[in-house]
Write a protein that holds these residues in place. Sequence first.
Motif, mmCIF file in Angstrom:
data_model
loop_
_atom_site.group_PDB
_atom_site.id
_atom_site.type_symbol
_atom_site.label_atom_id
_atom_site.label_comp_id
_atom_site.label_asym_id
_atom_site.label_seq_id
_atom_site.Cartn_x
_atom_site.Cartn_y
_atom_site.Cartn_z
ATOM 1 N N PRO A 34 -4.840 8.138 -20.764
ATOM 2 C CA PRO A 34 -5.200 9.455 -20.227
ATOM 3 C C PRO A 34 -4.013 10.075 -19.484
ATOM 4 N N TRP A 35 -3.962 11.386 -19.486
ATOM 5 C CA TRP A 35 -2.903 12.103 -18.778
ATOM 6 C C TRP A 35 -3.051 11.911 -17.276
ATOM 7 N N GLU A 36 -1.917 11.795 -16.594
ATOM 8 C CA GLU A 36 -1.865 11.639 -15.142
ATOM 9 C C GLU A 36 -1.148 12.839 -14.534
ATOM 10 N N SER A 37 -1.436 13.140 -13.298
ATOM 11 C CA SER A 37 -0.802 14.272 -12.615
ATOM 12 C C SER A 37 0.715 14.204 -12.698
ATOM 13 N N ALA A 38 1.272 13.005 -12.596
ATOM 14 C CA ALA A 38 2.731 12.842 -12.640
ATOM 15 C C ALA A 38 3.325 13.242 -13.992
ATOM 16 N N ASP A 39 2.493 13.384 -15.028
ATOM 17 C CA ASP A 39 2.967 13.774 -16.363
ATOM 18 C C ASP A 39 3.145 15.288 -16.509
ATOM 19 N N ALA A 40 2.725 16.047 -15.515
ATOM 20 C CA ALA A 40 2.753 17.516 -15.643
ATOM 21 C C ALA A 40 4.131 18.066 -15.998
ATOM 22 N N PRO A 41 5.222 17.612 -15.370
ATOM 23 C CA PRO A 41 6.533 18.182 -15.733
ATOM 24 C C PRO A 41 6.917 17.952 -17.194
ATOM 25 N N VAL A 42 6.682 16.744 -17.720
ATOM 26 C CA VAL A 42 7.055 16.487 -19.111
ATOM 27 C C VAL A 42 6.141 17.250 -20.066
ATOM 28 N N PHE A 43 4.862 17.374 -19.720
ATOM 29 C CA PHE A 43 3.926 18.137 -20.549
ATOM 30 C C PHE A 43 4.369 19.595 -20.613
ATOM 31 N N LEU A 44 4.713 20.170 -19.456
ATOM 32 C CA LEU A 44 5.172 21.558 -19.421
ATOM 33 C C LEU A 44 6.462 21.727 -20.210
ATOM 34 N N SER A 45 7.389 20.793 -20.061
ATOM 35 C CA SER A 45 8.672 20.907 -20.769
ATOM 36 C C SER A 45 8.485 20.825 -22.282
ATOM 37 N N ALA A 46 7.451 20.098 -22.745
ATOM 38 C CA ALA A 46 7.204 20.004 -24.188
ATOM 39 C C ALA A 46 6.999 21.387 -24.795
ATOM 40 N N TYR A 47 6.345 22.254 -24.064
ATOM 41 C CA TYR A 47 6.046 23.587 -24.591
ATOM 42 C C TYR A 47 7.230 24.540 -24.498
ATOM 43 N N GLN A 48 8.389 24.027 -24.066
ATOM 44 C CA GLN A 48 9.630 24.798 -24.142
ATOM 45 C C GLN A 48 10.375 24.497 -25.434
ATOM 46 N N ASP A 49 9.974 23.432 -26.124
ATOM 47 C CA ASP A 49 10.592 23.044 -27.384
ATOM 48 C C ASP A 49 10.201 24.031 -28.483
ATOM 49 N N ALA A 50 11.188 24.468 -29.245
ATOM 50 C CA ALA A 50 10.961 25.493 -30.274
ATOM 51 C C ALA A 50 9.945 25.052 -31.323
ATOM 52 N N GLU A 51 9.996 23.773 -31.746
ATOM 53 C CA GLU A 51 9.064 23.319 -32.778
ATOM 54 C C GLU A 51 7.627 23.245 -32.246
ATOM 55 N N ILE A 52 7.452 22.756 -31.037
ATOM 56 C CA ILE A 52 6.105 22.705 -30.474
ATOM 57 C C ILE A 52 5.585 24.122 -30.270
ATOM 58 N N ARG A 53 6.424 25.027 -29.793
ATOM 59 C CA ARG A 53 6.019 26.424 -29.605
ATOM 60 C C ARG A 53 5.668 27.077 -30.949
ATOM 61 N N ARG A 54 6.390 26.699 -31.983
ATOM 62 C CA ARG A 54 6.155 27.294 -33.305
ATOM 63 C C ARG A 54 4.739 27.021 -33.803
ATOM 64 N N TRP A 55 4.228 25.814 -33.528
ATOM 65 C CA TRP A 55 2.933 25.421 -34.089
ATOM 66 C C TRP A 55 1.784 25.501 -33.096
ATOM 67 N N SER A 113 -5.473 16.356 -33.082
ATOM 68 C CA SER A 113 -4.251 17.163 -32.967
ATOM 69 C C SER A 113 -3.195 16.333 -32.253
ATOM 70 N N TYR A 114 -1.934 16.678 -32.456
ATOM 71 C CA TYR A 114 -0.850 15.886 -31.881
ATOM 72 C C TYR A 114 0.441 16.688 -31.853
ATOM 73 N N TRP A 115 1.339 16.275 -30.974
ATOM 74 C CA TRP A 115 2.730 16.698 -31.001
ATOM 75 C C TRP A 115 3.583 15.563 -30.459
ATOM 76 N N VAL A 116 4.869 15.593 -30.790
ATOM 77 C CA VAL A 116 5.813 14.577 -30.334
ATOM 78 C C VAL A 116 7.033 15.292 -29.768
ATOM 79 N N LEU A 117 7.540 14.777 -28.660
ATOM 80 C CA LEU A 117 8.735 15.347 -28.039
ATOM 81 C C LEU A 117 9.943 15.186 -28.954
ATOM 82 N N PRO A 118 10.924 16.090 -28.871
ATOM 83 C CA PRO A 118 12.076 16.058 -29.785
ATOM 84 C C PRO A 118 12.783 14.705 -29.847
ATOM 85 N N ALA A 119 13.013 14.058 -28.715
ATOM 86 C CA ALA A 119 13.756 12.792 -28.696
ATOM 87 C C ALA A 119 13.014 11.665 -29.399
ATOM 88 N N ALA A 120 11.715 11.811 -29.605
ATOM 89 C CA ALA A 120 10.911 10.738 -30.210
ATOM 90 C C ALA A 120 10.568 11.008 -31.674
#
Length: 194
Positions: A34-55, A113-120
């Motif tokens: 499950p998502w934890e409060s400490a994950d908020a920065p990485v979750f937010l940064s994911a939506y700055q990625d062009a591919e995640i934003r595209r879909w 549904s799913y997404w993966v960060l660019p580095a992974a």
Amino acid sequence: MMRELSTPPVLPSGLLSGSPQPVLPAAQGLLLRPWESADAPVFLSAYQDAEIRRWHTRRPLTEARVLEWFDAYRRDWVGEKGGHWAVAHEGGDVLGRIALRGFDFDDGIADISYWVLPAARGRGVATNAMAALSAWALDEIGFYRLYLDHSTRNQASCRVATKSGYLLEGTQRSAAVHDDGRHDMHLHARTRED
């Protein structure tokens, strides 16, 4: 309003809400948790990625908004509407997101549904997360059918679905709006019989 069914529900109401959302192990030392409060920065940064934003056209704009989403995710579990997991290394960094949504206990279906960060990307993270979540949902919980859709232009998502045993069932014409307009969507599904 209570619905009268001619057949019993595939899954009984209350099956999941009485227990905490599980942590699911996956191949390559991955965990779905499950998502934890400490994950908020990485979750937010994911939506700055062009591919995640595209879909994904639904995007949080602040960490405060991400925390509201996490609260909604917890309510989804308790209300038996869905489950939302961070995909992470055991004891380590978040690599992606996977969700099982739209629980229909009467028919035993849900969508993924799913997404993966660019580095992974390109390392089997999404495929391994799909395998773990699918096995849990179909074999342990008893859902009968899981499905997903993605833009016909999203070849990476199509590969993940196919590698994960989700058969391509067809194309839904102009089924979703993206930033660049309407997209046809591929529909993939996997059943307990597959």
